[in-house]
Design a protein around this motif. Structure first.
Motif, PDB file in Angstrom:
ATOM      1  N   ILE A 128       1.278  -0.351   8.938  1.00  0.00           N
ATOM      2  CA  ILE A 128       1.646  -1.130  10.131  1.00  0.00           C
ATOM      3  C   ILE A 128       2.609  -2.256   9.756  1.00  0.00           C
ATOM      4  O   ILE A 128       3.581  -2.510  10.459  1.00  0.00           O
ATOM      5  CB  ILE A 128       0.381  -1.688  10.847  1.00  0.00           C
ATOM      6  CG1 ILE A 128      -0.408  -0.529  11.438  1.00  0.00           C
ATOM      7  CG2 ILE A 128       0.753  -2.705  11.901  1.00  0.00           C
ATOM      8  CD1 ILE A 128      -1.782  -0.918  11.934  1.00  0.00           C
ATOM      9  N   ALA A 129       2.322  -2.917   8.626  1.00  0.00           N
ATOM     10  CA  ALA A 129       3.161  -4.038   8.187  1.00  0.00           C
ATOM     11  C   ALA A 129       4.561  -3.578   7.777  1.00  0.00           C
ATOM     12  O   ALA A 129       5.502  -4.350   7.808  1.00  0.00           O
ATOM     13  CB  ALA A 129       2.481  -4.770   7.034  1.00  0.00           C
TER      14      ALA A 129
ATOM     15  N   CYS B 123      -3.202  -0.853   7.252  1.00  0.00           N
ATOM     16  CA  CYS B 123      -2.574  -2.166   7.434  1.00  0.00           C
ATOM     17  C   CYS B 123      -1.207  -2.222   6.755  1.00  0.00           C
ATOM     18  O   CYS B 123      -0.266  -2.790   7.304  1.00  0.00           O
ATOM     19  CB  CYS B 123      -3.483  -3.269   6.895  1.00  0.00           C
ATOM     20  SG  CYS B 123      -4.910  -3.597   7.920  1.00  0.00           S
TER      21      CYS B 123
ATOM     22  N   ARG C   7      -8.579   1.294   5.504  1.00  0.00           N
ATOM     23  CA  ARG C   7      -8.088   0.163   6.307  1.00  0.00           C
ATOM     24  C   ARG C   7      -6.897  -0.510   5.639  1.00  0.00           C
ATOM     25  O   ARG C   7      -5.929  -0.885   6.303  1.00  0.00           O
ATOM     26  CB  ARG C   7      -9.212  -0.844   6.541  1.00  0.00           C
ATOM     27  CG  ARG C   7     -10.227  -0.374   7.537  1.00  0.00           C
ATOM     28  CD  ARG C   7     -11.278  -1.434   7.795  1.00  0.00           C
ATOM     29  NE  ARG C   7     -12.231  -0.959   8.776  1.00  0.00           N
ATOM     30  CZ  ARG C   7     -13.530  -1.117   8.689  1.00  0.00           C
ATOM     31  NH1 ARG C   7     -14.054  -1.786   7.680  1.00  0.00           N
ATOM     32  NH2 ARG C   7     -14.331  -0.643   9.626  1.00  0.00           N
ATOM     33  N   GLU C   8      -6.967  -0.676   4.321  1.00  0.00           N
ATOM     34  CA  GLU C   8      -5.869  -1.289   3.589  1.00  0.00           C
ATOM     35  C   GLU C   8      -4.600  -0.459   3.694  1.00  0.00           C
ATOM     36  O   GLU C   8      -3.503  -0.999   3.873  1.00  0.00           O
ATOM     37  CB  GLU C   8      -6.264  -1.511   2.129  1.00  0.00           C
ATOM     38  CG  GLU C   8      -7.298  -2.595   1.950  1.00  0.00           C
ATOM     39  CD  GLU C   8      -7.838  -2.687   0.531  1.00  0.00           C
ATOM     40  OE1 GLU C   8      -7.433  -1.883  -0.341  1.00  0.00           O
ATOM     41  OE2 GLU C   8      -8.678  -3.575   0.294  1.00  0.00           O
TER      42      GLU C   8
END
Length: 56
Positions: free
Chosen positions: A54-55, A51, A47-48
């Motif tokens: 995406i960022a 993320c 998940r990290e």
């Protein structure tokens, strides 16, 4: 037979990362008490990474 006060070593899990065919191998591994704990850690790490992607 195991003595009651003898501590058993925890298993070592290797959490490799595959990003679109680019594989990062976990050569060291990490101790977790069980497969559920290792799965939870792997899910959190994935998940990290997503993320961060995406960022940008």
């Amino acid at each position: 037979m195991t003595r009651p006060n003898t501590r058993m070593p925890m298993p070592i899990f290797h959490l490799h990362l595959d990003e679109c065919g680019n594989v990062s191998r976990d050569e060291t591994g990490t101790e977790y008490p069980d497969v559920d704990s290792a799965t939870e850690a792997a899910t959190k790490a994935a998940r990290e990474v997503m993320c961060a992607e995406i960022a940008g």
